[in-house]
Design an enzyme around this catalytic site. Structure first.
Site, short mmCIF file in Angstrom:
data_model
loop_
_atom_site.label_atom_id
_atom_site.label_comp_id
_atom_site.label_asym_id
_atom_site.label_seq_id
_atom_site.Cartn_x
_atom_site.Cartn_y
_atom_site.Cartn_z
N CYS A 59 -5.61 1.33 5.81
CA CYS A 59 -6.07 0.02 6.25
C CYS A 59 -5.41 -0.30 7.59
CB CYS A 59 -5.72 -1.05 5.22
SG CYS A 59 -3.94 -1.39 5.12
N GLU A 102 0.82 4.03 1.86
CA GLU A 102 1.34 4.50 3.14
C GLU A 102 2.55 3.66 3.57
OE1 GLU A 102 -3.26 4.60 3.52
OE2 GLU A 102 -1.72 3.52 2.40
N HIS A 160 0.81 -1.21 0.00
CA HIS A 160 0.00 0.00 0.00
C HIS A 160 0.85 1.27 0.00
CE1 HIS A 160 -3.88 -2.12 1.61
NE2 HIS A 160 -3.45 -2.61 0.47
N CYS A 192 -1.47 -0.68 7.36
CA CYS A 192 -0.78 0.61 7.23
C CYS A 192 -0.90 1.41 8.53
CB CYS A 192 -1.37 1.41 6.06
SG CYS A 192 -0.93 0.71 4.45
#
Length: 222
Positions: free
Chosen positions: A111, A85, A83, A114
């Site tokens: 999420c 982040e 992801h 993260c």
């Protein structure tokens, strides 16, 4: 003396704009996400976008997420995707202590995975643009943030202003490019030609000196 330009991007618009721009590198056709980590004194620390892990070709990931329909876990994109982040945090080449008290701007609400990285690295503020579509995961993320003292804010700027500012900047660049390119390119061309002439002259001096040295050696032998 002319005044400063008005209608500049705010800090939030600037950093969210970088996150939005960065998501343009994402290979995911359905969910592109970008993130920007900023220090407490508004210095950009890192950028990231969602994509395949380092070394894995992007075409090896099932971006159509066919595994969700077939039940084949190896064909689910989330098994492989890193992801935005996480990439912004993991990809930072500096001292990770700089993350303490930092803010992360992200296109999509973080999420749970993260969120853990955000908490563990001491980032204390999250500004998100779009919400995560799974309420239970949002609740879990918020729970972690609450215990860690992480502030969460919905992005309050307008994306229209980002687009307007970008259009304005591109128009300005194009005008200046047309105005100065011909002149600058001629200067560069003239400089290169001058340097080539200089090198040619220096080479001729070396050849002449070499020829002269040979002549002197021959004369001395005589």
């Amino acid at each position: 003396m002319p005044g400063a330009r008005e209608n500049r991007l705010t800090w939030d618009e600037y950093f969210m704009g970088l996150a939005v721009f960065t998501m343009g590198r994402s290979p995911d056709p359905s969910t592109r996400v970008g993130a920007c980590v900023v220090s407490s004194d508004n210095r950009i620390l890192s950028l990231g976008y969602n994509g395949a892990p380092t070394g894995m070709p992007v075409h090896e990931v099932s971006w159509d997420d066919i595994g969700e329909k077939t039940g084949n876990i190896l064909e689910q994109k989330n098994i492989y995707t890193c992801h935005a982040e996480a990439n912004a945090i993991d990809g930072f080449m500096g001292d990770k202590s700089n993350f303490r008290g930092a803010t992360i701007y992200t296109v999509l609400f973080p999420c749970t995975e993260c969120a853990k990285k955000i908490v563990q690295n001491g980032i204390k503020k999250v500004v998100y643009c779009n919400t995560y579509p799974y309420p239970e995961f949002v609740e879990a993320t918020m729970k972690m943030f609450q215990y860690a003292g992480v502030t969460v804010e919905s992005y309050k700027g307008t994306l229209d202003n980002l687009v307007s500012q970008m259009d304005s900047a591109i128009t300005e660049l194009e005008i200046k490019r047309k105005k100065y390119d011909a002149k600058i390119n001629k200067l560069i061309k003239d400089f290169i030609e001058t340097e080539e002439l200089k090198e040619s002259y220096e080479r001729s001096l070396i050849v002449k000196k070499s020829s002269y040295d040979k002549y002197v050696k021959i004369k001395r032998k005589r």
